[in-house]
Design a protein around this motif. Structure first.
Motif, mmCIF file in Angstrom:
data_model
loop_
_atom_site.group_PDB
_atom_site.id
_atom_site.type_symbol
_atom_site.label_atom_id
_atom_site.label_comp_id
_atom_site.label_asym_id
_atom_site.label_seq_id
_atom_site.Cartn_x
_atom_site.Cartn_y
_atom_site.Cartn_z
ATOM 1 N N GLU A 82 33.990 36.617 49.983
ATOM 2 C CA GLU A 82 34.195 35.413 50.800
ATOM 3 C C GLU A 82 35.451 35.556 51.640
ATOM 4 O OE1 GLU A 82 33.962 31.842 48.399
ATOM 5 O OE2 GLU A 82 32.338 32.740 47.232
ATOM 6 N N VAL A 83 36.371 36.366 51.177
ATOM 7 C CA VAL A 83 37.537 36.735 51.980
ATOM 8 C C VAL A 83 37.703 38.254 51.851
ATOM 9 C CG1 VAL A 83 38.740 34.521 51.619
ATOM 10 C CG2 VAL A 83 39.184 36.439 50.067
ATOM 11 N N THR A 84 38.512 38.823 52.754
ATOM 12 C CA THR A 84 38.714 40.268 52.662
ATOM 13 C C THR A 84 39.857 40.608 51.722
ATOM 14 O OG1 THR A 84 37.905 40.552 54.915
ATOM 15 C CG2 THR A 84 39.189 42.365 54.006
ATOM 16 N N ASN A 85 40.924 39.835 51.812
ATOM 17 C CA ASN A 85 42.082 40.152 50.972
ATOM 18 C C ASN A 85 42.782 38.880 50.537
ATOM 19 O OD1 ASN A 85 43.717 39.287 53.179
ATOM 20 N ND2 ASN A 85 43.606 41.342 54.075
ATOM 21 N N GLY A 86 43.814 39.035 49.707
ATOM 22 C CA GLY A 86 44.519 37.846 49.237
ATOM 23 C C GLY A 86 45.878 38.184 48.683
ATOM 24 N N LEU A 87 46.655 37.122 48.487
ATOM 25 C CA LEU A 87 47.940 37.343 47.851
ATOM 26 C C LEU A 87 48.193 36.224 46.846
ATOM 27 C CD1 LEU A 87 50.877 36.523 50.281
ATOM 28 C CD2 LEU A 87 48.601 35.591 50.480
ATOM 29 N N ALA A 88 48.977 36.548 45.827
ATOM 30 C CA ALA A 88 49.280 35.567 44.799
ATOM 31 C C ALA A 88 50.692 35.794 44.305
ATOM 32 C CB ALA A 88 48.282 35.701 43.649
ATOM 33 N N ARG A 130 39.379 45.593 50.779
ATOM 34 C CA ARG A 130 39.592 44.544 49.758
ATOM 35 C C ARG A 130 40.864 44.826 48.974
ATOM 36 N NH1 ARG A 130 33.886 44.531 49.266
ATOM 37 N NH2 ARG A 130 33.908 46.096 47.622
ATOM 38 N N ILE A 131 41.830 43.936 49.093
ATOM 39 C CA ILE A 131 43.093 44.139 48.398
ATOM 40 C C ILE A 131 43.695 42.798 47.977
ATOM 41 C CG2 ILE A 131 44.304 44.350 50.633
ATOM 42 C CD1 ILE A 131 46.320 46.193 49.233
ATOM 43 N N LEU A 132 44.183 42.787 46.763
ATOM 44 C CA LEU A 132 44.939 41.629 46.265
ATOM 45 C C LEU A 132 46.383 42.073 46.087
ATOM 46 C CD1 LEU A 132 45.176 38.758 44.941
ATOM 47 C CD2 LEU A 132 44.716 39.883 42.757
ATOM 48 N N VAL A 133 47.303 41.350 46.698
ATOM 49 C CA VAL A 133 48.720 41.661 46.506
ATOM 50 C C VAL A 133 49.320 40.597 45.595
ATOM 51 C CG1 VAL A 133 50.939 42.084 47.620
ATOM 52 C CG2 VAL A 133 48.822 42.695 48.808
ATOM 53 N N LEU A 134 49.856 41.059 44.492
ATOM 54 C CA LEU A 134 50.469 40.165 43.505
ATOM 55 C C LEU A 134 51.974 40.309 43.611
ATOM 56 C CD1 LEU A 134 48.624 40.704 40.106
ATOM 57 C CD2 LEU A 134 49.255 38.532 41.144
ATOM 58 N N ILE A 135 52.655 39.202 43.796
ATOM 59 C CA ILE A 135 54.102 39.286 43.985
ATOM 60 C C ILE A 135 54.819 38.531 42.870
ATOM 61 C CG2 ILE A 135 55.992 38.795 45.584
ATOM 62 C CD1 ILE A 135 53.887 38.686 47.825
ATOM 63 N N GLN A 136 55.675 39.218 42.155
ATOM 64 C CA GLN A 136 56.503 38.549 41.143
ATOM 65 C C GLN A 136 57.395 37.532 41.863
ATOM 66 O OE1 GLN A 136 57.108 39.739 37.676
ATOM 67 N NE2 GLN A 136 58.872 38.448 37.253
ATOM 68 N N ASP A 137 57.586 36.353 41.259
ATOM 69 C CA ASP A 137 58.290 35.300 42.023
ATOM 70 C C ASP A 137 59.721 35.675 42.412
ATOM 71 O OD1 ASP A 137 59.217 35.028 39.488
ATOM 72 O OD2 ASP A 137 58.526 32.954 39.203
ATOM 73 N N THR A 138 60.335 36.602 41.639
ATOM 74 C CA THR A 138 61.683 37.045 42.039
ATOM 75 C C THR A 138 61.659 37.808 43.372
ATOM 76 O OG1 THR A 138 61.343 39.071 40.775
ATOM 77 C CG2 THR A 138 62.515 37.275 39.656
ATOM 78 N N GLU A 139 60.504 38.292 43.769
ATOM 79 C CA GLU A 139 60.382 39.088 45.008
ATOM 80 C C GLU A 139 59.752 38.265 46.122
ATOM 81 O OE1 GLU A 139 61.702 42.213 44.630
ATOM 82 O OE2 GLU A 139 62.073 41.452 42.603
ATOM 83 N N ARG A 140 59.790 36.950 45.985
ATOM 84 C CA ARG A 140 59.048 36.108 46.923
ATOM 85 C C ARG A 140 59.579 36.176 48.347
ATOM 86 N NH1 ARG A 140 59.859 31.673 43.586
ATOM 87 N NH2 ARG A 140 57.788 30.942 44.128
ATOM 88 N N GLY A 141 60.751 36.783 48.534
ATOM 89 C CA GLY A 141 61.254 36.995 49.890
ATOM 90 C C GLY A 141 60.286 37.810 50.747
ATOM 91 N N LEU A 142 59.399 38.529 50.074
ATOM 92 C CA LEU A 142 58.448 39.380 50.801
ATOM 93 C C LEU A 142 57.204 38.626 51.245
ATOM 94 C CD1 LEU A 142 58.516 42.458 48.396
ATOM 95 C CD2 LEU A 142 59.365 42.422 50.742
#
Ligand code: X5A
Ligand code: ZN
Length: 685
Positions: A489-495, A619-631
């Motif tokens: 339904e989408v190509t990629n995502g981030l969380a 298809r890619i999911l990028v998971l970001i630890q909240d300490t790195e949320r500057g990215l």
């Protein structure tokens, strides 16, 4: 940042045609151009491009690389009758003239320069000019190989003067050597010319010694001419990919071009009677995607050869679709370069290590007498893996049966790989208060149906976490994004996640519950993962500063990388290790995790995200630890395609890092065959 893809096409350029019998020139037909445009219309790609009108190149522009004497000769053909045209044509190798040739050749130059202007002025991010006659064989004083004026060489010179550019990369993926471009820039370090070409130890046209890998440029231009000779026909997707990963891209990132021009000939594609290679159309999507990561995305593609009309037009479509930012089809076929290709790569790397830092720790020396050397049986067999799409023999015969066979193959193949793109490209799982940080096109997930499953998974992993509302909340949203990617339904995502390692474990578990076949998981930072990885359902690559506790296995690879927070030394790791493993594995989904204590800079992570979109149908999911949320903001823009990263100046990796990569290649090249870039166990004479 500039967006959009320019397309230049003009029917006028179909008027140049062969008026008499000549078996050599008979393949260069007007339909080459019109069939590309027709096919682009079929896929609704024309309407998605910015259409730019053509103009005639001026005499002054033509004389940027050609002599006035030669210009006058070409001009004089305009008034000639057929007899005179025939007579003047035989003065050159594989050339024909028609009364409209001069006009068409001027339009081809003008179209190319308009494309450069459109991209340099920011009216489009990238683009393609569909032109005839082609250009890359033509020389200061001579037409050659169907080419009248050297469109791409003129464009490079034009861009240098008009925009003051100091570094231009020309990539010539046509199956013939663009000797015209080589001659024109041999001594010029501001133009890096790369060409691969059918060579067969100098037995293939244009039969020149200077098409071999040891022609590296002259004077100040030494090192700025890169030739990759193909000594066998039948080269395919994995061979082309190997050359990009192990030769062109490392050098190109080090060169750091301000503009990339492509001599885009498609006679290197499957079914072509000249090339007899076997690369399928989606291969050109991948080549295009790689080049889009350079020069802030400023990429101008200019048509050169390509004589199998269907193969040509499908490959042009894949090129333009990719330039537009659509998800890429999977690169088909067994991902294992053939021995002859590895030999060529080995030689190019060996000869160029004195010019490029990225190759300086190479211990290869050029192989001598390659054509007569024989290989240990085992080694030859190890490389013969799986049936290729088209056998080398099939690719090697050029009778009309074969042309039709390729046509049928492509008909079916394109149906399989031309999938629609989801209406929404990117989904995001973040707390509502931060949603303003994301580009408006990102679809924000609020909840998911996976609550129950989540609780089961979490309680198995760490029951303590069940008590923390905000953690559970973020995990639920992440699963919602993951589901959308899996369901296309989408190509990629981030969380964003407060606990990256746990999220990764949950995501992997969830994928296995969904029967997703193969997951590529790349974890940047300190990882604390408590799941078993040895069933091949997932491969984990961990990039961290610490030495790993366990030894590497095929499916669990740790890359020790010292913090390089604001430098750019990670190119060699990404191009030389991560991508070869990833392309060999052929994942169905990529998960990139940015965890705590990451040792990659923002640039490195951008590069990874850019390049990983070539895998798993993007298809890619990028998971970001909240300490790195500057990215967060940058990652989102990279995923939506609103932004192309710029990696800055190249810094060489340390000797230790390079040694680590070399060891890794040696250890895993039997499992992950794209790692291979040199011929083992040979001593040069
Ligand atoms: C542009 C191009 C090929 C000439 C082949 C002559 N020229 N045998 O592909
Ligand atoms: Zn060609």
């Amino acid at each position: 940042m500039a967006s959009g893809t320019a397309l230049i096409y003009d029917d006028e350029m179909t008027s140049h045609r062969l008026l008499w019998d000549d078996p050599i020139c008979a393949i260069e037909v007007p339909k080459r151009l019109s069939s590309c445009y027709e096919r682009l219309k079929c896929y609704n790609l024309v309407e998605r491009c910015i259409s730019v009108p053509t103009r005639e190149g001026t005499e002054e522009e033509i004389m940027l690389v050609h002599s006035s004497d030669y210009l006058e000769i070409v001009k004089s053909t305009e008034k000639m009758n057929e007899g005179e045209l025939r007579k003047i044509s035989v003065n050159y190798d594989a050339v024909y003239f028609h009364p409209t040739t001069y006009c068409c050749a001027k339009l081809a130059v003008g179209a190319t320069l308009e494309l450069v202007d459109t991209v340099m002025s920011g009216k489009a991010r990238n683009g393609m000019a569909l032109v005839r006659p082609p250009g890359h064989h033509s020389q200061r004083n001579a037409a050659n190989g169907f080419c009248i004026f050297n469109n791409v060489a003129i464009a490079a010179e034009f861009a240098k003067r008009k925009y003051g550019l100091q570094r231009i990369l020309i990539v010539d993926w046509d199956v013939h050597h663009g000797q015209g471009i080589q001659y024109l820039f041999e001594e010029d370090p501001s133009v890096l010319y790369f060409s691969w070409h059918r060579y067969e130890h100098q037995q293939f046209w244009p039969l020149l010694k200077e098409s071999n890998y040891d022609a590296v440029g002259q004077g100040k231009g030494r090192g700025f001419n890169i030739n990759v000779p193909w000594n066998q026909v039948g080269m395919g997707n994995s061979d082309y990919l190997a050359v990009f990963l192990h030769v062109l891209l490392p050098v190109a990132f080090e060169f750091d071009p301000e503009l990339v021009l492509v001599s885009a000939g498609y006679d290197s594609g499957i079914g072509d009677p000249e090339g007899r290679m076997s690369a399928t159309p989606e291969c050109f999507a991948h080549l295009t995607h790689f080049l889009m990561q350079l020069a802030k995305g400023k990429l101008c593609l200019v048509l050169e050869g390509g004589y199998h009309l269907r193969s040509l037009s499908e490959s042009v479509c894949m090129t333009i679709k990719t330039a537009l930012g659509d998800p890429l089809p999977r690169l088909s076929g067994e991902m294992a370069p053939c021995l002859s290709a590895i030999e060529s790569i080995h030689n190019v790397r060996a000869i160029h290590k004195q010019y490029w830092k990225c190759l300086m720790y190479e211990d290869a020396t050029p192989l001598q007498f390659v054509s007569t050397r024989s290989y240990p049986m085992e080694e030859a067999e190890a490389l013969q893996t799986g049936p290729p799409l088209v056998t080398q023999q099939e690719a090697g015969s050029a009778n009309s049966d074969e042309v039709i066979k390729t046509e049928r193959f492509l008909e079916q193949h394109m149906k399989e790989i031309m999938t629609g793109r989801p209406p929404v490209k990117t989904a995001g799982a973040i707390v509502e208060s931060e949603s303003h940080l994301l580009p408006p096109s990102v679809q924000i997930e609020r909840t998911s149906d996976a609550q129950k499953e989540l609780k089961t998974i979490v309680s198995e992993l760490d029951p303590e976490l069940l008590k923390e509302e905000h953690v559970l909340n973020s995990l639920v949203k992440m699963l919602a994004v993951l589901d959308k990617i899996v369901k296309k339904e989408v190509t990629n995502g981030l969380a964003v996640s407060p606990v990256a390692s746990v999220s990764t474990a949950i995501a992997l578990k969830h994928c296995s519950n969904l029967r997703q076949q193969k997951i590529l998981c790349i974890f940047v930072g300190d990882l604390d993962l408590k799941i078993d990885l040895d069933d091949g359902r997932a491969i984990l690559i961990n990039i961290c500063a610490k030495q790993p506790e366990q030894a590497n296995t095929k499916y669990n690879i740790s890359l020790t990388w010292k913090k390089d927070v604001e430098t750019n030394s990670c190119f060699s790791m990404i191009l030389g290790a991560i991508l070869p493993v990833a392309y060999s594995y052929q994942p169905d989904l990529t998960i990139l995790v940015i965890g705590p204590n990451r040792s990659l800079s923002k640039n490195g992570i951008s590069l990874l995200i850019g390049l990983l979109q070539g895998l798993a149908e993007s298809r890619i999911l990028v998971l970001i630890q909240d300490t790195e949320r500057g990215l967060l903001q940058d990652v989102a823009k990279l995923l939506t395609g609103d932004y192309i990263p710029y990696f800055g100046t190249y810094a060489p990796a340390s000797k230790e890092s390079m040694q680590m990569l070399k060891k890794l290649r040696e250890q895993f090249q039997e499992d992950w065959k794209m790692l291979r870039c040199f011929v083992m166990g040979t001593r040069s004479s």
